[in-house]
Write a protein that holds these residues in place. Structure first.
Motif, short mmCIF file in Angstrom:
data_model
loop_
_atom_site.label_atom_id
_atom_site.label_comp_id
_atom_site.label_asym_id
_atom_site.label_seq_id
_atom_site.Cartn_x
_atom_site.Cartn_y
_atom_site.Cartn_z
N MET A 1 13.45 -31.10 -25.31
CA MET A 1 14.11 -32.09 -24.47
C MET A 1 14.90 -31.35 -23.39
SD MET A 1 16.91 -35.05 -25.43
CE MET A 1 15.74 -36.08 -26.33
N ALA A 2 14.61 -31.68 -22.13
CA ALA A 2 15.28 -31.05 -21.00
C ALA A 2 15.99 -32.10 -20.17
CB ALA A 2 14.26 -30.30 -20.13
N MET B 1 18.83 -27.76 -18.46
CA MET B 1 19.11 -27.24 -19.80
C MET B 1 18.05 -27.72 -20.78
SD MET B 1 23.17 -27.26 -20.67
CE MET B 1 22.77 -26.57 -22.28
N LEU B 2 17.63 -26.85 -21.67
CA LEU B 2 16.73 -27.21 -22.75
C LEU B 2 16.80 -26.12 -23.83
CD1 LEU B 2 12.98 -26.57 -21.73
CD2 LEU B 2 14.92 -25.46 -20.63
N ASP B 3 16.69 -26.50 -25.07
CA ASP B 3 16.43 -27.79 -25.66
C ASP B 3 17.76 -28.49 -25.91
OD1 ASP B 3 15.22 -29.90 -27.05
OD2 ASP B 3 15.01 -28.76 -28.87
N LEU B 4 17.76 -29.81 -25.84
CA LEU B 4 18.99 -30.58 -26.02
C LEU B 4 18.99 -31.40 -27.30
CD1 LEU B 4 19.59 -31.74 -22.35
CD2 LEU B 4 20.67 -29.85 -23.58
N GLY B 5 18.12 -31.06 -28.24
CA GLY B 5 18.18 -31.74 -29.52
C GLY B 5 16.87 -32.00 -30.21
N ALA B 6 15.75 -31.74 -29.55
CA ALA B 6 14.46 -32.01 -30.18
C ALA B 6 14.14 -31.03 -31.30
CB ALA B 6 13.34 -31.97 -29.12
N ASN B 7 14.66 -29.80 -31.20
CA ASN B 7 14.38 -28.76 -32.20
C ASN B 7 15.68 -28.10 -32.62
OD1 ASN B 7 11.24 -28.64 -31.80
ND2 ASN B 7 12.09 -28.49 -29.75
N VAL B 8 16.16 -28.42 -33.79
CA VAL B 8 17.45 -27.91 -34.23
C VAL B 8 17.40 -26.40 -34.42
CG1 VAL B 8 19.15 -27.97 -36.10
CG2 VAL B 8 18.14 -30.09 -35.28
N SER B 9 16.33 -25.88 -34.98
CA SER B 9 16.18 -24.43 -35.14
C SER B 9 14.92 -23.97 -34.44
CB SER B 9 16.14 -24.05 -36.63
OG SER B 9 15.03 -24.67 -37.26
N CYS B 10 14.99 -22.79 -33.84
CA CYS B 10 13.86 -22.26 -33.06
C CYS B 10 13.68 -20.78 -33.34
CB CYS B 10 14.12 -22.45 -31.55
SG CYS B 10 14.40 -24.15 -31.05
N ASP B 11 12.45 -20.29 -33.17
CA ASP B 11 12.23 -18.86 -33.21
C ASP B 11 12.09 -18.34 -31.78
OD1 ASP B 11 9.62 -19.43 -32.34
OD2 ASP B 11 8.75 -19.21 -34.33
N TRP B 12 11.84 -17.04 -31.64
CA TRP B 12 11.81 -16.45 -30.31
C TRP B 12 10.66 -16.99 -29.47
CZ3 TRP B 12 7.62 -13.67 -28.54
CH2 TRP B 12 6.70 -13.23 -29.50
N ASP C 1 28.93 -20.06 -18.17
CA ASP C 1 27.92 -19.90 -17.11
C ASP C 1 27.15 -21.18 -16.84
OD1 ASP C 1 28.09 -17.06 -16.41
OD2 ASP C 1 27.45 -16.69 -18.47
N ILE C 2 27.15 -22.12 -17.79
CA ILE C 2 26.42 -23.37 -17.59
C ILE C 2 27.01 -24.13 -16.42
CG2 ILE C 2 25.73 -25.57 -18.61
CD1 ILE C 2 25.94 -24.23 -21.37
N THR C 3 28.31 -24.39 -16.47
CA THR C 3 28.96 -25.16 -15.39
C THR C 3 29.18 -24.31 -14.14
OG1 THR C 3 31.09 -24.68 -16.44
CG2 THR C 3 30.08 -26.82 -16.90
N ALA C 4 29.17 -22.99 -14.29
CA ALA C 4 29.31 -22.12 -13.12
C ALA C 4 28.02 -22.04 -12.31
CB ALA C 4 29.74 -20.72 -13.54
N GLY C 5 26.91 -22.49 -12.90
CA GLY C 5 25.64 -22.43 -12.18
C GLY C 5 25.12 -21.02 -12.03
N THR C 6 25.41 -20.15 -13.01
CA THR C 6 24.95 -18.76 -12.94
C THR C 6 23.44 -18.67 -12.84
OG1 THR C 6 26.89 -18.06 -14.23
CG2 THR C 6 25.03 -16.52 -14.12
N VAL D 1 18.94 -22.97 -18.17
CA VAL D 1 19.60 -22.41 -19.36
C VAL D 1 18.77 -22.80 -20.57
CG1 VAL D 1 21.64 -22.45 -20.83
CG2 VAL D 1 21.90 -22.45 -18.34
N VAL D 2 18.35 -21.79 -21.33
CA VAL D 2 17.47 -21.99 -22.49
C VAL D 2 18.24 -21.73 -23.77
CG1 VAL D 2 15.41 -21.13 -23.67
CG2 VAL D 2 15.42 -21.32 -21.17
N THR D 3 18.11 -22.65 -24.74
CA THR D 3 18.75 -22.48 -26.04
C THR D 3 18.03 -23.34 -27.07
OG1 THR D 3 20.88 -22.55 -27.20
CG2 THR D 3 20.43 -24.33 -25.65
#
Length: 363
Positions: free
Chosen positions: A138-139, A151-162, A227-232, A236-238
């Motif tokens: 979810m982006a 920003m993604l993921d925002l909740g579709a996958n609680v745990s992720c691998d590399w 850095d998210i709100t700073a727009g670095t 942003v991937v997580t």
């Protein structure tokens, strides 16, 4: 307006299929939102799915929406509290029929303000994921001091691998190109620090792969919460757990800031005078940060455009979700991901290192 006996009686291809029955506001908000969207996208062709009598009556009150819409009757609607497994069994729901239209090539994308869990489950089963993508994500777009960030993921996958994180980077880059119009979006991996040794093994593995990939020039490295709100970076991937917490924390901080400002400007006569002096600037800030502008989360990694509108939004917010879907269709978002996936083998060719339970602690 219906599929029989109207100027739009011919079948597809439709630009978008719209779930006409989803959301807290129901069909009234959906049709009012389509009336706004019709001004922005007059050449669009919308397949509006839901209760025919209800939708026909609403379209009669919104001729701008009626001009671009064709109704497809649906026998039921998915309740907001229905479990995803139960929603999969309701084959005549407005959400399911809208998904079917995309899967069968009748429409290029779908928009719904309905049940998020049901929508994701149906999208994975009906529309299916793209080859090479293990999990859809979810982006969404959020404001920063330098512009907008994906920003993604925002909740579709609680745990992720590399591998999931690398796929999210590929999909986020394509999303930023399509919706933000950026030719070469920069990408950051959300971490507890910007140093290379920070975080757990999956983050370090994903970073290593991205540094050796076709996205290497766009990969910024690790970024932190500020850095998210700073727009670095533009993307942003997580993982979905961290991303959802970050999103909800940001929304809460924004509400708190406006509440405190209201208290300051209403607590005294000097405060009210001060408000009159700064009101133009505050109005511009309020418009810039209006959550309706950023309505429209996207399930990326699927064989079609799938946009989730916030269930509690109004007509303006729903129109914004339609805008996001239209941008993705117009800029061939799915094709962009497919092109990047041609390089996916090289992106994920590095063997995953054994999982490390020890992680470098946050600063």
């Amino acid at each position: 307006m219906s599929e029989t006996g109207s100027s739009f009686s011919e079948t597809g291809p439709y630009t978008l299929a719209i779930d006409g029955m989803g959301g807290d506001g129901g069909p009234e908000v959906v049709v009012a939102g389509l009336a706004i969207a019709a001004d922005r996208h007059p050449s669009a062709r919308i397949l509006l799915v839901g209760d025919e009598a209800t939708l026909s009556g609403l379209l009669a009150r919104h001729p701008r929406a009626a001009a671009i819409c064709t109704i497809r009757p649906a026998g039921s609607a998915i309740p907001m509290d229905m479990k995803p497994t139960a929603a999969l069994r309701v084959r005549d729901s407005s959400m399911r029929l809208a998904m079917d239209a995309v899967a069968q090539g009748e429409a290029q994308g779908v928009v719904s303000a309905g049940n998020s869990g049901a929508m994701l489950a149906l999208a994975k089963i009906v529309i299916k994921t793209l080859p090479g993508i293990t999990r859809p994500a979810m982006a969404a777009i959020s404001p920063t001091t330098r512009g907008d960030v994906v920003m993604l993921d925002l909740g579709a996958n609680v745990s992720c691998d590399w591998r999931n994180l690398v796929e999210f980077a590929v999909m986020g880059e394509a999303f930023a190109k399509a919706v933000l119009g950026l030719p070469a979006p920069t990408i950051g991996l959300l971490n507890v620090g910007s140093e290379e040794l920070k975080g757990d093994e999956r983050l370090r593995q994903a970073a290593e792969v991205l540094r050796g990939s076709p996205l290497a020039r766009q990969f910024h490295g690790f970024v932190e919460g500020h850095d998210i709100t700073a727009g670095t970076t533009d993307v942003v991937v997580t993982d979905g757990f961290t991303g959802n917490v970050a999103l909800k924390t940001g929304e809460g901080a924004l509400k708190m800031a406006f509440t405190l400002l209201r208290q300051v400007f209403t607590s005294s006569l000097l405060g009210r005078i001060g408000y009159l002096l700064v009101r133009p600037g505050l109005e511009r800030m309020k418009e810039w940060l209006d959550p309706r502008r950023y309505n429209g989360a996207v399930f990326v990694g699927l064989n079609g455009v799938v946009v989730k509108s916030h269930g509690g939004t109004d007509a303006e917010g729903f129109a914004a979700a339609v805008d996001v879907a239209m941008d993705m269709v117009t800029h061939r978002f799915t094709d962009g991901i497919r092109e990047r996936l041609a390089h996916m083998e090289s992106l994920t060719s590095v063997k995953a290192s054994p999982d490390q339970s020890q992680a470098v602690p946050a600063s």
